[in-house]
Enzyme design. Structure first.
Site, PDB file in Angstrom:
ATOM      1  N   ASP A 146      -4.342   3.432  -0.560  1.00 41.37           N
ATOM      2  CA  ASP A 146      -5.889   3.462  -0.742  1.00 41.37           C
ATOM      3  C   ASP A 146      -6.517   4.689  -0.436  1.00 41.37           C
ATOM      4  OD1 ASP A 146      -5.965   0.756  -1.180  1.00 41.37           O
ATOM      5  OD2 ASP A 146      -6.632   0.042   0.662  1.00 41.37           O
TER       6      ASP A 146
ATOM      7  N   ARG B 160      -7.411   6.587 -12.597  1.00 42.06           N
ATOM      8  CA  ARG B 160      -6.753   5.574 -11.939  1.00 42.06           C
ATOM      9  C   ARG B 160      -5.549   4.984 -12.711  1.00 42.06           C
ATOM     10  NH1 ARG B 160      -9.611   3.178  -7.863  1.00 42.06           N
ATOM     11  NH2 ARG B 160      -8.743   1.113  -8.365  1.00 42.06           N
TER      12      ARG B 160
END
Length: 377
Positions: free
Chosen positions: A137, A60
């Site tokens: 997202d 991430r």
């Protein structure tokens, strides 16, 4: 072909605005300073049952691992605040369903991803073939630190990105690219001593500045979590059946936020300020039809009913609510767990309502009688 990357960066920002983005920024991919904080957040279990966050780990914080060759991220924001949002009006009417304002219109994922894809194509026309990939997202990526690094705003104490001009009522998206574009500079954090977002959270989910324990967050509980909601959070949920906006509602920077230009983000009549018991009567086909193209659809009908059940327990006494709850009994163990709780709440309110309208002598008599009656009488 020789490319003037400074000029290209300016063009990219202009093209982005033409495509409907209110702001476009560019940053590099170095997020090492966020890795330790991310690991602490995961180790504390603040991600709840969002196992994919732990599964992807430090990827991430490493966009170049997500798309090898990436050296820059083009970060964009798109305002979503609809006109006549009706925040306070809905929250003050507990018999109505409150739905987070980002989800009252069309699902933003496809819309923004398509615009980002168009932006990539515009860049390709000007600079020739290059590597790029849009994200909204849809991948393990720290989009808020990237947006902060790209100068779109600063991280507020509620962990959302704040803009002096736009507050926090906007979506984020990213275009990962392999072009050596000049980067933008971050902006100063302007929260100062303000703690409004932290003190206003109904469930105390903001455990420290910039840190949210998802397990306590109403947005997580109503959207990401599909199990039995702990009783300690049910009353604080009030009439919030999908998401929560409280930490944004109290933020001073949101007072003058711009209304969205996108018609797709305007409120749907079928979802806006609807009575709880009306939404509760939707069959699964009706739910799927009325939420078509909406982010709400992904939680499914059972979770939708679970959230509504809690809100109906919190609502003022209404015979229609009790009748609707009783009709749903036996549909599933998950639903029954919340229906029993909600019916107890409604029956308590019914007794209080009856006593309230009786003359004083009769009230005393009813209290005496009630002491000998079973709870569900």
């Amino acid at each position: 072909m020789t490319i003037d990357y400074s000029e290209l960066a300016l063009n990219i920002k202009q093209w982005g605005k033409e495509l409907g983005f209110q702001q476009v920024g560019i940053c590099d991919v170095d997020l090492k300073q966020h890795e330790a904080q991310l690991q602490r957040w995961l180790d504390a279990g603040y991600h709840g049952e969002m196992d994919w966050m732990a599964r992807h780990g430090m990827m991430r914080a490493r966009p170049d691992e997500l798309l090898p060759g990436t050296i820059r991220v083009i970060s964009v924001r798109m305002n979503y605040l609809p006109p006549e949002a009706g925040f306070a009006q809905t929250l003050k009417q507990p018999e109505l369903a409150y739905i987070s304002r980002y989800s009252l219109g069309r699902d933003y994922h496809k819309l923004i991803r398509n615009r980002l894809k168009q932006l990539g194509q515009r860049i390709e026309q000007a600079a020739g073939a290059f590597g790029y990939r849009p994200f909204v997202d849809s991948a393990p990526i720290l989009e808020r630190p990237l947006a902060e690094k790209a100068g779109l705003g600063w991280t507020g104490k509620h962990s959302l990105i704040l803009s002096e001009q736009a507050g926090s009522w906007f979506f984020l998206g990213e275009l990962l690219v392999d072009l050596p574009l000049p980067v933008d500079q971050p902006v100063d954090n302007q929260c100062g001593k303000c703690m409004a977002c932290m003190t206003s959270c109904p469930t105390g989910a903001i455990v420290e500045e910039g840190v949210v324990d998802a397990r306590r967050c109403i947005s997580y509980l109503t959207i990401e979590f599909d199990g039995v909601i702990p009783e300690e959070f049910r009353e604080p949920m009030g009439n919030r059946i999908y998401g929560c906006d409280d930490c944004q509602l109290v933020c001073p920077f949101n007072r003058y936020a711009d209304i969205t230009d996108e018609r797709d983000y305007h409120c749907r009549d079928t979802l806006y300020q609807q009575p709880l018991h009306v939404l509760y009567q939707w069959t699964e086909p009706q739910f799927l039809k009325n939420t078509e193209g909406s982010a709400i659809r992904r939680i499914g009908h059972r979770q939708w009913l679970r959230n509504l059940t809690i809100a109906m327990g919190n609502a003022p006494y209404q015979p229609e609510i009790i009748a609707a709850l009783e009709l749903r009994q036996g549909e599933s163990e998950l639903l029954d767990e919340h229906i029993h709780w909600a019916l107890d709440k409604q029956r308590d309110k019914r007794q209080a309502h009856v006593i309230e309208v009786l003359p004083n002598k009769t009230k005393r008599l009813v209290r005496i009688i009630e002491k000998g009656l079973p709870r569900d009488a």
